[in-house]
Write a protein that holds these residues in place. Structure first.
Motif, short mmCIF file in Angstrom:
data_model
loop_
_atom_site.label_atom_id
_atom_site.label_comp_id
_atom_site.label_asym_id
_atom_site.label_seq_id
_atom_site.Cartn_x
_atom_site.Cartn_y
_atom_site.Cartn_z
N ALA A 131 0.64 -1.91 0.13
CA ALA A 131 -0.23 0.05 -0.05
C ALA A 131 0.96 0.98 -0.34
O ALA A 131 0.58 2.37 -1.00
CB ALA A 131 -1.35 0.27 1.06
N GLU A 132 1.73 1.39 0.74
CA GLU A 132 2.68 2.10 0.87
C GLU A 132 3.52 2.59 -0.33
O GLU A 132 3.66 3.37 -1.42
CB GLU A 132 3.49 2.22 1.87
CG GLU A 132 4.94 3.18 2.20
CD GLU A 132 5.67 3.10 3.10
OE1 GLU A 132 7.04 3.95 3.00
OE2 GLU A 132 5.97 2.20 3.95
N ALA A 133 4.06 2.04 -1.21
CA ALA A 133 4.65 1.38 -2.53
C ALA A 133 3.83 1.77 -3.38
O ALA A 133 4.80 2.92 -4.14
CB ALA A 133 5.07 0.17 -2.52
N GLY B 78 -4.03 9.25 3.70
CA GLY B 78 -5.04 9.45 2.30
C GLY B 78 -5.49 7.73 1.99
O GLY B 78 -5.71 8.05 0.46
N MET B 79 -5.18 6.76 2.90
CA MET B 79 -5.60 5.83 2.31
C MET B 79 -6.78 5.47 2.59
O MET B 79 -7.32 5.73 3.19
CB MET B 79 -4.32 4.42 2.48
CG MET B 79 -3.06 4.82 2.42
SD MET B 79 -1.93 3.41 2.72
CE MET B 79 -0.61 3.82 2.31
N GLU B 80 -8.05 4.68 1.70
CA GLU B 80 -9.28 4.19 1.79
C GLU B 80 -9.13 3.26 2.07
O GLU B 80 -8.78 2.17 2.23
CB GLU B 80 -10.07 4.51 1.41
CG GLU B 80 -10.68 5.46 0.38
CD GLU B 80 -11.25 5.25 -0.54
OE1 GLU B 80 -12.10 4.51 -0.70
OE2 GLU B 80 -11.70 6.24 -1.41
N GLU C 87 -3.83 6.44 -6.01
CA GLU C 87 -4.65 6.59 -5.34
C GLU C 87 -5.16 4.80 -4.64
O GLU C 87 -5.55 4.01 -5.24
CB GLU C 87 -6.03 6.86 -5.42
CG GLU C 87 -6.27 8.31 -6.43
CD GLU C 87 -7.32 8.56 -7.16
OE1 GLU C 87 -8.07 8.33 -6.80
OE2 GLU C 87 -7.46 10.13 -7.66
N VAL C 88 -4.48 4.57 -3.40
CA VAL C 88 -4.69 3.26 -2.94
C VAL C 88 -6.16 3.42 -2.17
O VAL C 88 -5.82 3.81 -1.05
CB VAL C 88 -3.51 2.88 -1.96
CG1 VAL C 88 -3.57 1.83 -0.99
CG2 VAL C 88 -2.43 3.61 -2.80
N THR C 89 -6.81 2.01 -2.25
CA THR C 89 -7.97 1.51 -1.14
C THR C 89 -7.14 0.27 -1.12
O THR C 89 -6.85 -1.10 -1.18
CB THR C 89 -8.90 1.11 -1.86
OG1 THR C 89 -9.58 2.11 -2.87
CG2 THR C 89 -10.36 0.56 -1.25
N VAL D 241 4.25 1.76 7.82
CA VAL D 241 3.57 2.06 6.82
C VAL D 241 3.57 3.83 6.23
O VAL D 241 3.51 4.00 7.58
CB VAL D 241 2.02 1.47 7.24
CG1 VAL D 241 1.70 2.03 7.61
CG2 VAL D 241 1.37 2.43 4.91
N GLY D 242 4.42 4.40 5.20
CA GLY D 242 4.64 5.92 6.00
C GLY D 242 5.59 6.20 6.95
O GLY D 242 6.79 5.11 7.14
#
Length: 450
Positions: free
Chosen positions: A164-166, A203-205, A173-175, A333-334
């Motif tokens: 997700a981070e990558a 900002g991830m869903e 846009e990541v969900t 993550v981040g």
């Protein structure tokens, strides 16, 4: 004296560690070492794939520790693109996909892990990517070159979070869609909620409690999204992070005994329980938990390398025993760092411990020092004795590696009082006067004494 043959199935962490250690202890005149690897490369870091996809690592070859040619220079023969399809344990031979029958005196099964693939319609459609081998990373990078805008990550474990981070780093846009209530199921809910909140702040869903029922495809058959019971989510590419199980099909067909976890049953020398000339190591093998003593299966490269070294030592003639696992793991993550070791509350309950859990909040540096970040540490301890059973950490930069102090304390059987009195370092750029690890231990110790 005739030369023995040590045959290894699987050329990554466990297999190559075993081969290298056996070679250190025995010469080529005494022991021939042959490795069968179904892929193109050996001795590579699958854990580095998300960082290659995300751009922190630019060169694929940076993830490869040694090449077949380098092993050949050490008298270890590696056959790439060669898949073992049968172990004839009675005859002491392995059959390859080309029909060749290779004999062995000692055999190591190091077939690794198998990505979990639930029976979801469309899961094999183009545009759906796993994260298991270097070829998977190359395929995702190639898909990113086409300029996708939206990505779906299915699963919230280590790989799910890292991918997700990558993908967000690459501008998508990541969900994240989870079948579970929260990401990181190896954390307790209160700590996993911090992870979920942190991902949302990036900002991830996040869509928890939504098992995927179907991969949606377009007219060409390419994946375009997923359907859950709660609705549908569109995407230009889908990445699977659904966890790993042991790859044991080859061993099971050969009659090699499996353990209660479904992985290959081995003793502490990594010798299989059913065939004394056959060993198993890495993600395909069962191990035991250092705290409970019970059988467990934990797929981590650290364990695979150590188990391979134990098997290689024994085959090389040196006594060695694997010392067990705590499941210590670390990811990010981040800017959020996440670590865990030992037992979580569910595991402590299942093991029958009378335990308590305590959580403290602190900062990674002296509060007045620039860059001090919040960190939460949760400790599980045995009620009455104060013996440490498990720990979890979630916090900003500088938090995560503190899990190693806690892992060492649990490994050594320390109590909270022991740890509270230990001599940890202090300087404002690195820690408050009392490190958060000591603060957490003091809280537990004070309660126990009270």
């Amino acid at each position: 004296m005739s030369t023995e043959r040590f045959l290894v199935i699987g050329g990554d962490a466990a297999g190559m560690s075993a081969a290298a250690q056996a070679r250190r202890l025995r010469t080529a005149d005494d022991l021939e070492i042959v490795v069968l690897e179904q892929g193109d490369v050996v001795s590579y870091s699958a854990c580095g794939i998300p960082y290659w996809v995300g751009g922190q690592v630019e060169d694929r070859d940076a993830l490869i520790a040694r090449t077949p040619a380098e092993f050949a220079a050490r008298d270890i023969t590696v056959h790439t693109r060669t898949r073992a399809v049968e172990i004839d344990a009675g005859a002491g031979k392995v059959v390859t996909d080309t029909g060749e029958r290779i004999g062995y005196d000692r055999l190591l099964v190091a077939t690794g892990g198998r990505p979990n693939r639930p029976p979801i319609p469309g899961l094999d459609a183009p545009g759906v990517f796993g994260v298991h081998r270097l070829d998977d990373g190359a395929a995702i990078r190639a898909a990113l070159d086409a300029g996708p805008r939206r990505a779906l990550v299915l699963g919230g474990g280590y790989i799910g979070l890292e991918m997700a981070e990558a993908l967000q780093r690459r501008g998508l846009e990541v969900t994240v869609v989870l079948a579970d209530p929260l990401p990181m199921q190896l954390l307790d809910a209160d700590m996993a909620e911090r992870v979920c909140a942190g991902m949302g702040a990036m900002g991830m869903e996040m869509h928890p409690d939504q098992a995927v029922r179907e991969i949606l495809v377009d007219e060409s058959g390419r994946a375009r999204g997923v359907r859950t019971d709660a609705g549908s989510y569109d995407a230009d590419l889908i990445v699977l992070g659904l966890g790993m199980g042991p790859e044991v099909a080859l061993a099971e067909r050969a009659g090699i005994r499996l353990g209660t976890t479904g992985a290959i049953a081995v003793d502490r020398t990594q010798r299989t329980r059913s065939h004394p000339e056959i060993y198993a190591a890495g993600d395909c093998s069962q191990t035991f938990h250092r705290v409970t003593g019970e059988a467990t299966h934990v797929a981590l490269g650290t364990h695979a390398n150590k188990q391979g070294r134990v098997a290689g030592s024994v085959i090389g003639g040196r006594a060695a025993r694997f010392a067990g696992v705590l499941g210590t793991a670390l990811t990010k993550v981040g800017e959020l760092e996440i670590g865990r070791t030992g037992l979580c509350t569910t595991e402590a309950e299942q093991a029958g411990f009378d335990y308590r859990s305590d959580t403290i909040e602190a900062t990674t540096k002296a509060g007045y020092y620039p860059g001090a970040e919040e960190v939460a540490i949760k400790l599980l301890s045995e009620a009455g004795s104060g013996r440490l059973l498990g720990a979890q950490i979630v916090g900003g930069p500088g938090s995560g590696k503190r899990i190693d102090v806690l892992a060492a304390a649990i490994w050594a059987g320390m109590t909270a009082e022991d740890l509270a009195g230990s001599d940890l370092s202090y300087a404002p750029p690195f820690s408050p006067t009392y490190d958060p690890v000591v603060v957490a231990a003091r809280v537990v110790s004070r309660i126990e004494q009270g």
